[in-house]
Design an enzyme around this catalytic site. Structure first.
Site, PDB file in Angstrom:
ATOM      1  N   ASP A   1      -6.918   9.866   2.438  1.00 29.17           N
ATOM      2  CA  ASP A   1      -6.550  10.862   3.463  1.00 29.17           C
ATOM      3  C   ASP A   1      -5.147  11.415   3.210  1.00 29.17           C
ATOM      4  O   ASP A   1      -4.916  12.622   3.288  1.00 29.17           O
ATOM      5  CB  ASP A   1      -6.640  10.231   4.857  1.00 29.17           C
ATOM      6  CG  ASP A   1      -8.014   9.645   5.106  1.00 29.17           C
ATOM      7  OD1 ASP A   1      -8.974  10.416   5.214  1.00 29.17           O
ATOM      8  OD2 ASP A   1      -8.141   8.402   5.145  1.00 29.17           O
TER       9      ASP A   1
ATOM     10  N   HIS B   1      -9.961   6.493   5.952  1.00 31.31           N
ATOM     11  CA  HIS B   1     -10.724   5.623   5.047  1.00 31.31           C
ATOM     12  C   HIS B   1      -9.831   4.398   4.881  1.00 31.31           C
ATOM     13  O   HIS B   1      -8.979   4.341   3.998  1.00 31.31           O
ATOM     14  CB  HIS B   1     -10.980   6.333   3.711  1.00 31.31           C
ATOM     15  CG  HIS B   1     -11.478   5.412   2.632  1.00 31.31           C
ATOM     16  ND1 HIS B   1     -12.674   4.745   2.722  1.00 31.31           N
ATOM     17  CD2 HIS B   1     -10.932   5.032   1.445  1.00 31.31           C
ATOM     18  CE1 HIS B   1     -12.850   4.005   1.630  1.00 31.31           C
ATOM     19  NE2 HIS B   1     -11.797   4.159   0.848  1.00 31.31           N
TER      20      HIS B   1
ATOM     21  N   ARG C   1       0.839  -1.205   0.000  1.00 31.64           N
ATOM     22  CA  ARG C   1       0.000   0.000   0.000  1.00 31.64           C
ATOM     23  C   ARG C   1       0.869   1.247   0.000  1.00 31.64           C
ATOM     24  O   ARG C   1       0.524   2.261  -0.591  1.00 31.64           O
ATOM     25  CB  ARG C   1      -0.919  -0.002   1.231  1.00 31.64           C
ATOM     26  CG  ARG C   1      -2.118  -0.906   1.061  1.00 31.64           C
ATOM     27  CD  ARG C   1      -2.955  -0.962   2.314  1.00 31.64           C
ATOM     28  NE  ARG C   1      -3.587   0.305   2.606  1.00 31.64           N
ATOM     29  CZ  ARG C   1      -4.150   0.602   3.766  1.00 31.64           C
ATOM     30  NH1 ARG C   1      -4.172  -0.292   4.719  1.00 31.64           N
ATOM     31  NH2 ARG C   1      -4.722   1.765   3.969  1.00 31.64           N
TER      32      ARG C   1
ATOM     33  N   ARG D   1     -21.952   2.232   4.258  1.00 28.94           N
ATOM     34  CA  ARG D   1     -21.902   0.768   4.450  1.00 28.94           C
ATOM     35  C   ARG D   1     -22.366   0.409   5.858  1.00 28.94           C
ATOM     36  O   ARG D   1     -23.153  -0.522   6.050  1.00 28.94           O
ATOM     37  CB  ARG D   1     -20.475   0.262   4.231  1.00 28.94           C
ATOM     38  CG  ARG D   1     -20.059   0.244   2.779  1.00 28.94           C
ATOM     39  CD  ARG D   1     -18.578  -0.055   2.614  1.00 28.94           C
ATOM     40  NE  ARG D   1     -18.229  -0.277   1.213  1.00 28.94           N
ATOM     41  CZ  ARG D   1     -17.022  -0.058   0.700  1.00 28.94           C
ATOM     42  NH1 ARG D   1     -16.031   0.393   1.454  1.00 28.94           N
ATOM     43  NH2 ARG D   1     -16.785  -0.288  -0.579  1.00 28.94           N
TER      44      ARG D   1
ATOM     45  N   ASP E   1     -17.843   4.518   3.656  1.00 32.66           N
ATOM     46  CA  ASP E   1     -17.774   3.592   4.798  1.00 32.66           C
ATOM     47  C   ASP E   1     -18.986   3.803   5.721  1.00 32.66           C
ATOM     48  O   ASP E   1     -19.556   2.840   6.243  1.00 32.66           O
ATOM     49  CB  ASP E   1     -16.492   3.840   5.605  1.00 32.66           C
ATOM     50  CG  ASP E   1     -15.291   4.018   4.700  1.00 32.66           C
ATOM     51  OD1 ASP E   1     -14.329   3.259   4.817  1.00 32.66           O
ATOM     52  OD2 ASP E   1     -15.331   4.935   3.859  1.00 32.66           O
TER      53      ASP E   1
HETATM   54  N1  LIG Z   1     -12.240   6.926  -1.576  1.00 30.61           N
HETATM   55  C1  LIG Z   1     -13.002   5.864  -1.793  1.00 30.61           C
HETATM   56  O1  LIG Z   1     -13.953   5.606  -1.054  1.00 30.61           O
HETATM   57  C2  LIG Z   1     -12.665   4.977  -2.985  1.00 30.61           C
HETATM   58  C3  LIG Z   1     -13.491   3.907  -3.342  1.00 30.61           C
HETATM   59  C4  LIG Z   1     -13.161   3.151  -4.464  1.00 30.61           C
HETATM   60  C5  LIG Z   1     -12.004   3.435  -5.171  1.00 30.61           C
HETATM   61  N2  LIG Z   1     -11.210   4.467  -4.768  1.00 30.61           N
HETATM   62  C6  LIG Z   1      -9.953   4.793  -5.461  1.00 30.61           C
HETATM   63  O2  LIG Z   1     -10.262   5.481  -6.672  1.00 30.61           O
HETATM   64  C7  LIG Z   1      -9.141   5.343  -7.537  1.00 30.61           C
HETATM   65  C8  LIG Z   1      -9.629   4.899  -8.915  1.00 30.61           C
HETATM   66  O3  LIG Z   1     -10.110   3.577  -8.846  1.00 30.61           O
HETATM   67  P1  LIG Z   1     -10.599   2.846 -10.191  1.00 30.61           P
HETATM   68  O4  LIG Z   1     -11.126   1.521  -9.775  1.00 30.61           O
HETATM   69  O5  LIG Z   1     -11.461   3.774 -10.969  1.00 30.61           O
HETATM   70  O6  LIG Z   1      -9.196   2.648 -10.943  1.00 30.61           O
HETATM   71  P2  LIG Z   1      -9.013   2.478 -12.525  1.00 30.61           P
HETATM   72  O7  LIG Z   1      -7.649   1.900 -12.708  1.00 30.61           O
HETATM   73  O8  LIG Z   1     -10.181   1.780 -13.121  1.00 30.61           O
HETATM   74  O9  LIG Z   1      -9.044   3.975 -13.066  1.00 30.61           O
HETATM   75  C9  LIG Z   1      -8.031   4.901 -12.829  1.00 30.61           C
HETATM   76  C10 LIG Z   1      -7.898   5.758 -14.066  1.00 30.61           C
HETATM   77  O10 LIG Z   1      -6.968   6.808 -13.783  1.00 30.61           O
HETATM   78  C11 LIG Z   1      -6.284   7.080 -15.003  1.00 30.61           C
HETATM   79  N3  LIG Z   1      -5.081   7.842 -14.732  1.00 30.61           N
HETATM   80  C12 LIG Z   1      -3.891   7.407 -14.237  1.00 30.61           C
HETATM   81  N4  LIG Z   1      -3.033   8.426 -14.151  1.00 30.61           N
HETATM   82  C13 LIG Z   1      -3.676   9.535 -14.590  1.00 30.61           C
HETATM   83  C14 LIG Z   1      -3.317  10.889 -14.729  1.00 30.61           C
HETATM   84  N5  LIG Z   1      -2.091  11.316 -14.409  1.00 30.61           N
HETATM   85  N6  LIG Z   1      -4.226  11.759 -15.210  1.00 30.61           N
HETATM   86  C15 LIG Z   1      -5.464  11.333 -15.562  1.00 30.61           C
HETATM   87  N7  LIG Z   1      -5.878  10.056 -15.444  1.00 30.61           N
HETATM   88  C16 LIG Z   1      -4.980   9.168 -14.973  1.00 30.61           C
HETATM   89  C17 LIG Z   1      -6.026   5.692 -15.590  1.00 30.61           C
HETATM   90  O11 LIG Z   1      -5.734   5.770 -16.975  1.00 30.61           O
HETATM   91  C18 LIG Z   1      -7.340   4.994 -15.285  1.00 30.61           C
HETATM   92  O12 LIG Z   1      -8.264   5.072 -16.372  1.00 30.61           O
HETATM   93  C19 LIG Z   1      -8.191   4.343  -6.864  1.00 30.61           C
HETATM   94  O13 LIG Z   1      -7.189   5.063  -6.183  1.00 30.61           O
HETATM   95  C20 LIG Z   1      -9.099   3.639  -5.893  1.00 30.61           C
HETATM   96  O14 LIG Z   1      -8.379   3.064  -4.803  1.00 30.61           O
HETATM   97  C21 LIG Z   1     -11.528   5.241  -3.713  1.00 30.61           C
END
Ligand SMILES: NC(=O)c1ccc[n+]([C@@H]2O[C@H](COP(=O)([O-])OP(=O)(O)OC[C@H]3O[C@@H](n4cnc5c(N)ncnc54)[C@H](O)[C@@H]3O)[C@@H](O)[C@H]2O)c1
Length: 311
Positions: free
Chosen positions: A128, A180, A93, A156, A153
């Site tokens: 965070d 988170h 991580r 949920r 969260d």
């Molecule tokens: N905060 C929350 O509650 C929560 C919940 C779910 C997912 N997430 C997070 O959201 C993020 C996205 O998850 P996902 O499943 O959509 O991932 P994903 O891999 O499907 O999508 C990420 C996208 O970001 C793009 N990307 C990468 N670098 C970039 C840049 N410099 N500029 C523009 N675009 C760029 C990639 O091309 C990709 O399409 C992850 O960090 C995930 O852990 C957060």
């Protein structure tokens, strides 16, 4: 490029699972007149924008654009940042946090340049730490740049309490605060279901199981389909809506702690009032001694990761 002449402009950075689902939710809810997707993957962002655009007849009037040029975000009123890298096999991580921080060093100044007045909501994990990093990189006020935090969260947790008590989830009030992630803290002392304290309805052992299930909620989904997208899509949409509609809604978003309970210089989730100016204020919610200790420990964990990344 089509610029919306009326209504708000929402820019979503990252057109992956979370970003494209957020765009879909925003369009269905009529959140913004213009929705712009920005992603470095030009083929993917074009395809997502085309697919969304072909459904525009069936949702409130809106424009959709998608581009690998950050200018697509120009003049946005609000930006949701979901860009990130998926965790690779063998990658910790912390490794993921380091590569995401590197990405933010390039991305954040560009966003501020093209949309200097935007409110920015970070969704990318570890949310965070990334919110803190993004604040440091942009110098934006913590009121204007904050994270989606534990809104998902908390939803949920509320869902589990609702089904256990047979009460609509909308009548359950319960917040998760802190990180988170693994060190997050459910605030049982103020949780209610239909105005009844949850501590009177559910015993301690079952509450502990619920807290455990919330922390691990994403794993089964990720194992089954590779990503979580629907619940985070609508949760993030809820946050954006609170800003664009100036709702003064109380949401546990990730923000720079204001020193209450001796916690400061770290971003973590605290129930806060969210409206047109972003975070209007943090609420000093009553907490038990155990909850305060848990929140402090969570703050330490987040701070340690930020420090290890040089922030
Ligand atoms: N905060 C929350 O509650 C929560 C919940 C779910 C997912 N997430 C997070 O959201 C993020 C996205 O998850 P996902 O499943 O959509 O991932 P994903 O891999 O499907 O999508 C990420 C996208 O970001 C793009 N990307 C990468 N670098 C970039 C840049 N410099 N500029 C523009 N675009 C760029 C990639 O091309 C990709 O399409 C992850 O960090 C995930 O852990 C957060």
């Amino acid at each position: 490029m089509i610029e919306s002449s009326t209504g708000s402009k929402l820019a979503i950075v990252g057109a992956g699972s979370v970003g494209s689902t957020l765009a879909y939710a925003a369009l269905i809810r009529g959140l913004a007149r213009s929705v712009a997707l920005y992603d470095i993957n030009s083929v993917k962002v074009r395809a997502e924008a085309l697919d969304l655009r072909q459904g525009l007849q069936f949702v409130p009037a809106a424009h959709v654009e998608g581009s690998d040029d950050v200018q697509v975000c120009a003049g946005a009123d609000i930006i949701a940042v979901t860009a990130g890298a998926k965790q690779q096999p063998g990658q910790t991580r912390l490794d993921l946090a380091a590569s995401t921080t590197k990405l933010m060093r390039t991305l954040m100044p560009q966003l501020v340049e093209v949309a200097p007045d935007a409110i920015i909501v970070m969704v990318t994990n570890p949310v965070d730490v990334i919110t803190y990093v993004a604040q440091q990189l942009t110098g934006l006020s913590p009121h204007r740049l904050f994270g989606s935090g534990t809104v998902l969260d908390s939803a949920r947790l509320r869902g589990l309490i609702a089904s256990r008590c047979g009460i609509a989830v909308q009548n359950v009030h319960a917040n998760i605060v802190g990180e988170h992630g693994d060190s997050e803290i459910p605030l049982w002392s103020t949780a209610t279901a239909g105005t009844i304290p949850v501590t009177e309805l559910i015993d301690e052992a079952e509450r502990a199981q619920m807290a455990h299930d919330v922390v691990h909620a994403a794993y089964e989904i990720i194992d089954g389909k590779g990503a979580t997208n629907y619940a985070i899509g609508v949760s993030a949409c809820r946050i954006l809506e609170a800003v664009l509609r100036d709702e003064h809604r109380v949401l546990p978003v990730s923000t720079r702690a204001d020193g209450h309970h001796g916690i400061e210089d770290v971003c973590l989730s605290i129930p806060s009032v969210v409206g047109a100016s972003g975070i209007e204020r943090q609420l000093h919610v009553p907490m038990s001694e155990e909850e305060i200790a848990g929140l402090r420990a969570s703050a330490e964990e987040i701070r340690a990761v930020a420090r290890s990344l040089g922030f």
